[in-house]
Design an enzyme around this catalytic site. Structure first.
Site, PDB file in Angstrom:
ATOM      1  N   HIS A   1       0.836  -1.217   0.000  1.00 50.65           N
ATOM      2  CA  HIS A   1       0.000   0.000   0.000  1.00 50.65           C
ATOM      3  C   HIS A   1       0.864   1.257   0.000  1.00 50.65           C
ATOM      4  CE1 HIS A   1      -4.049   1.745   1.498  1.00 50.65           C
ATOM      5  NE2 HIS A   1      -3.334   2.703   0.933  1.00 50.65           N
TER       6      HIS A   1
ATOM      7  N   HIS B   1       1.331   5.243  -2.078  1.00 50.83           N
ATOM      8  CA  HIS B   1       0.790   6.251  -3.004  1.00 50.83           C
ATOM      9  C   HIS B   1       2.003   7.005  -3.554  1.00 50.83           C
ATOM     10  CE1 HIS B   1      -3.435   5.876  -1.449  1.00 50.83           C
ATOM     11  NE2 HIS B   1      -2.802   5.533  -0.341  1.00 50.83           N
TER      12      HIS B   1
ATOM     13  N   ARG C   1       2.156   8.929  -6.137  1.00 49.30           N
ATOM     14  CA  ARG C   1       1.777  10.242  -6.725  1.00 49.30           C
ATOM     15  C   ARG C   1       2.273  10.395  -8.176  1.00 49.30           C
ATOM     16  NH1 ARG C   1      -1.640  10.622  -2.486  1.00 49.30           N
ATOM     17  NH2 ARG C   1      -0.697  11.345  -0.585  1.00 49.30           N
TER      18      ARG C   1
ATOM     19  N   ASN D   1      -5.365   6.327  -6.594  1.00 44.31           N
ATOM     20  CA  ASN D   1      -5.988   7.646  -6.380  1.00 44.31           C
ATOM     21  C   ASN D   1      -5.019   8.784  -6.659  1.00 44.31           C
ATOM     22  OD1 ASN D   1      -4.374   7.232  -4.117  1.00 44.31           O
ATOM     23  ND2 ASN D   1      -5.684   8.470  -2.790  1.00 44.31           N
TER      24      ASN D   1
ATOM     25  N   HIS E   1     -10.802   0.718   1.684  1.00 46.27           N
ATOM     26  CA  HIS E   1     -10.583   1.711   2.730  1.00 46.27           C
ATOM     27  C   HIS E   1     -11.940   1.847   3.424  1.00 46.27           C
ATOM     28  CE1 HIS E   1      -8.903   5.819   4.101  1.00 46.27           C
ATOM     29  NE2 HIS E   1     -10.004   5.574   4.783  1.00 46.27           N
TER      30      HIS E   1
ATOM     31  N   HIS F   1      -5.234  -0.703   5.979  1.00 44.56           N
ATOM     32  CA  HIS F   1      -4.936   0.123   7.164  1.00 44.56           C
ATOM     33  C   HIS F   1      -6.019   0.116   8.248  1.00 44.56           C
ATOM     34  CE1 HIS F   1      -7.453   2.725   4.821  1.00 44.56           C
ATOM     35  NE2 HIS F   1      -6.484   3.130   4.018  1.00 44.56           N
TER      36      HIS F   1
ATOM     37  N   ASP G   1       0.966   2.405   3.849  1.00 47.37           N
ATOM     38  CA  ASP G   1       0.063   3.468   3.384  1.00 47.37           C
ATOM     39  C   ASP G   1       0.860   4.774   3.190  1.00 47.37           C
ATOM     40  OD1 ASP G   1      -2.095   4.883   2.510  1.00 47.37           O
ATOM     41  OD2 ASP G   1      -3.082   5.029   4.447  1.00 47.37           O
TER      42      ASP G   1
HETATM   43  O1  DOR Z   1      -4.396   9.588   4.963  1.00 47.85           O
HETATM   44  C1  DOR Z   1      -4.578   9.101   3.864  1.00 47.85           C
HETATM   45  N1  DOR Z   1      -4.035   9.625   2.759  1.00 47.85           N
HETATM   46  N2  DOR Z   1      -5.385   8.043   3.753  1.00 47.85           N
HETATM   47  C2  DOR Z   1      -5.771   7.545   2.559  1.00 47.85           C
HETATM   48  O2  DOR Z   1      -6.476   6.573   2.534  1.00 47.85           O
HETATM   49  C3  DOR Z   1      -5.354   8.201   1.302  1.00 47.85           C
HETATM   50  C4  DOR Z   1      -4.116   8.936   1.520  1.00 47.85           C
HETATM   51  C5  DOR Z   1      -3.696   9.841   0.389  1.00 47.85           C
HETATM   52  O3  DOR Z   1      -3.738   9.407  -0.758  1.00 47.85           O
HETATM   53  O4  DOR Z   1      -3.242  10.947   0.669  1.00 47.85           O
HETATM   54 ZN    ZN Z   2      -4.187   4.607   1.136  1.00 45.05          ZN
END
Ligand code: DOR
Ligand code: ZN
Length: 405
Positions: A48, A50, A52, A82, A168, A208, A274
């Protein structure tokens, strides 16, 4: 190549040699080879992150995020959809994995996003991804009634058998606001109630999980659960120290809950970061998320060093179980035939975490000053990628997972 030293092999610590090329060929007490200081463990899988990139390059890129992962002893990162643009069709999917092929320092796989809009077409999108030979770990993380990526329980019901889903689980109807600190208005019940509804709908991977109650609910079903270092190490009592940078979704919980999670870590199937980088300026505006891919394994091993959790428990949740749950062939621990994904840790080398030494573009960490054990050497598919803390590979060294690997 043969390394010799302490090796965690099939749940036991052996003094042995490990012979490998791209894959592990032999583990034997009879083998002699290059002596290693510390212990040879499987490099970890972070299911998990991100990373970006694209319109959010200032927070992180696949290149910087994967470099951060590599320094933390991660061999494979599963990226979440996302990002901006979000990964909700095959074109966006192909564009992102092509970038990862050129830029990732570690092995890489990408989840597919689910929204109300693409839910009717999701099977077709999955087919196109698979036809091109890419390995899709899961749909998700799926946000339940949240942001632009939100999905209703009815839609979840419709797609639940299409593919593995990572959820989530926080029920938007029970979230009152999004101020700083957000734990004041995102109560534990938002997670617990969402989890209770979802386990009635089907079997899922829950991202999470932040409450002991939700962890208990999931453990009694055939769904799987993931927990993060921040929900095991930080609580609402850290709010003042974090000085406004406290928001994360799901939010930090009470100290009592944190201790119960740590004590019952065996209930969780996976530990993942995460990794959700935002810059200090964005954090000041209340954005939710903590960077954490580089500190995931080092912080968990520091808990092992202090005797708070067992080494086998950590390795199962960072390597064995992620590989089983997400069907990651060739990954999942030190075993003959698996890729030689190894990380060497010297438990006598304890470091204090400093944001300036980390490699994420986020430029801050919620763990400033925390003790951690970073890997000295990391091997990915048999290639030494980190040697005594120095990076030996270029962006693009990491492989994007294919369905026939
Ligand atoms: O705190 C978080 N930030 N929780 C998430 O599920 C998404 C994440 C984000 O992409 O910033
Ligand atoms: Zn996440």
């Amino acid at each position: 190549m043969i390394l010799r030293g302490k090796i965690l092999y099939r749940g036991e610590i052996l003094e042995a040699g490990i012979e490998f090329d791209e894959r592990i060929l032999r583990v034997s007490k009879e083998l002699s080879g290059k002596a290693v200081r510390g212990i040879i463990l499987p490099a970890a899988i972070d299911v998990h992150v991100h990373f970006r990139d694209f319109r959010e390059k200032h927070k992180e890129t696949i290149e910087s995020g994967s470099l951060s992962a590599l320094h933390g002893g991660i061999c494979l990162a599963i990226d979440q959809p996302n990002c901006k643009p979000a990964i909700t069709d095959e074109e966006a999917y192909f564009e992102r994995v092509k970038k990862a092929e050129k830029k990732s320092h570690v092995d890489y796989a990408l989840n597919l996003g689910l929204t109300e809009e693409n839910s009717g077409k999701i099977e077709g999108i999955i087919s196109k991804i698979c036809e091109r030979g890419y390995f899709l770990p899961a749909i998700g993380e799926v946000f339940l009634q949240h942001d632009s990526m939100q999905v209703s329980y009815d839609t979840l019901e419709k797609v639940k058998d299409v593919y593995r889903l990572s959820l989530h689980a926080e029920d938007a109807e029970l979230i009152a606001c999004n101020e700083v600190p957000n734990f004041k208005c995102r109560p534990p019940e938002a997670e617990i109630e969402a989890v209770k509804k979802c386990v009635k709908i089907g079997s899922f991977h829950f991202c999470h999980v932040s409450t002991i109650d939700a962890l208990n609910v999931i453990a009694a079903t055939d769904s799987s659960s993931e927990v993060t270092p921040h929900h095991l190490l930080l609580s609402t009592e850290d709010s003042e120290r974090l000085n406004g940078f406290v928001n994360v979704n799901p939010p930090l919980r009470s100290k009592e809950n944190v201790l119960a999670m740590l004590e019952n870590i065996d209930l969780a199937d996976v530990i993942a970061s995460d990794h959700a980088p935002h810059t200090p300026e964005e954090k000041k505006d209340g954005m939710s998320g903590f960077p954490g891919v580089e500190t995931l394994y080092p912080l968990m091993l520091n808990l092992v060093r202090k005797g708070a959790i067992g080494l086998k428990t950590v390795v199962e949740r960072l390597s064995t179980n992620p590989a089983l749950i997400f069907s990651l062939r060739g990954y999942g621990g030190i075993e003959v035939g698996n890729y030689a994904n190894l990380a060497v840790f010297d438990f006598s080398k304890v470091e204090k975490i400093k944001a300036e030494k980390l490699h994420s573009l986020a430029g801050w960490t919620p763990y400033e000053g925390f003790e951690a054990v970073f890997p000295t050497n990391v091997f990915i598919r048999g290639v030494e990628a980190i040697s005594d803390g120095e990076v030996l590979v270029e962006p693009g060294f990491g492989e994007v997972l294919r369905s026939k690997n």
